[in-house]
Design a protein around this motif. Sequence first.
Motif, PDB file in Angstrom:
ATOM      1  N   VAL A   4      51.796  21.908  32.668  1.00 29.94           N
ATOM      2  CA  VAL A   4      51.070  23.029  32.475  1.00 29.94           C
ATOM      3  C   VAL A   4      50.534  22.965  31.270  1.00 29.94           C
ATOM      4  O   VAL A   4      50.859  22.536  30.162  1.00 29.94           O
ATOM      5  CB  VAL A   4      52.259  24.323  32.438  1.00 29.94           C
TER       6      VAL A   4
ATOM      7  N   CYS B  89      53.512  33.983  42.378  1.00 27.80           N
ATOM      8  CA  CYS B  89      52.291  33.777  41.879  1.00 27.80           C
ATOM      9  C   CYS B  89      51.403  34.752  41.528  1.00 27.80           C
ATOM     10  O   CYS B  89      51.226  35.751  42.336  1.00 27.80           O
ATOM     11  CB  CYS B  89      51.500  32.740  42.768  1.00 27.80           C
TER      12      CYS B  89
ATOM     13  N   ASP C 271      47.790  25.741  35.339  1.00 32.24           N
ATOM     14  CA  ASP C 271      49.075  25.351  35.798  1.00 32.24           C
ATOM     15  C   ASP C 271      48.790  24.186  36.984  1.00 32.24           C
ATOM     16  O   ASP C 271      48.322  24.590  38.107  1.00 32.24           O
ATOM     17  CB  ASP C 271      49.793  26.412  36.647  1.00 32.24           C
TER      18      ASP C 271
END
Length: 243
Positions: free
Chosen positions: A134, A103, A144
């Motif tokens: 998303v 991430c 997201d």
Amino acid sequence: MQTIHDTIIIDGQEIPFTKGQTIMDAALAARVYIPHLCHYPGLTPSGNCRLCTVDIGSKSVAACITPAAAGQEISNNTSALNDARKSITQMLFVEGDHICPSCEKTGNCKLQAMGYYLGMLDEHFPQFYQHREVDASHARILLDRGRCILCDLCVRASREVDKKNVFAIAGRGTEAHLIVNSSTGKLADSNIEPGDLAANICPVGAILIKEQGYQVPIGQRIYDQHTIQETGLQENSVKKNDD
Ligand code: SF4
Ligand code: FES
């Protein structure tokens, strides 16, 4: 200048408060940290993450929405409360796609930092593997939903600070999800801009500014250098100085 009316006690420490302050407001003003994810100084509290749960005698309350009242004797930093906070954090992890090493928000993520703060070593609960949409339609901002913890901060920031009302939370329980208030439901058709507070307040990697990936190297990010306790107290003093 406001007048100090009275005091509350948190973990044995006497803390002054002014009329209208919540337990969270009074604690942070006195530099006493109560763990929190959905509280942000200056925004109306929503009381939905429950990380800030404290005990007043036998009663558990959310510190961010409970008014301070003279004589309250509050427990905050206890192993029972921190264990409960750890369980909440673990549940937030398994409800979404929080795969920290992949991430962009890693090292800057409040959920990850809360896990560190509470000594979370695993997710404990089984993964939900939810499929959430998303939205990459906007040229500069990515949404997201798989990482959204439904803290409501972007909703409140957009409404109260940006004056735009770009986001809302629809549905309840496991059906709850973040929606975009635009004709198509897509960010591209909203009036959000990269400089908006709503585009920058997300505590996790659910709303990201595009074209900024990995600008700050891993190892030099916020929670590589500070605890969430330090940044939580810092955010509050920055807000106080702005007032
Ligand atoms: Fe909170 Fe981010 Fe989800 Fe908005 S997108 S509700 S700020 S986690
Ligand atoms: Fe109080 Fe989230 S910080 S409920």
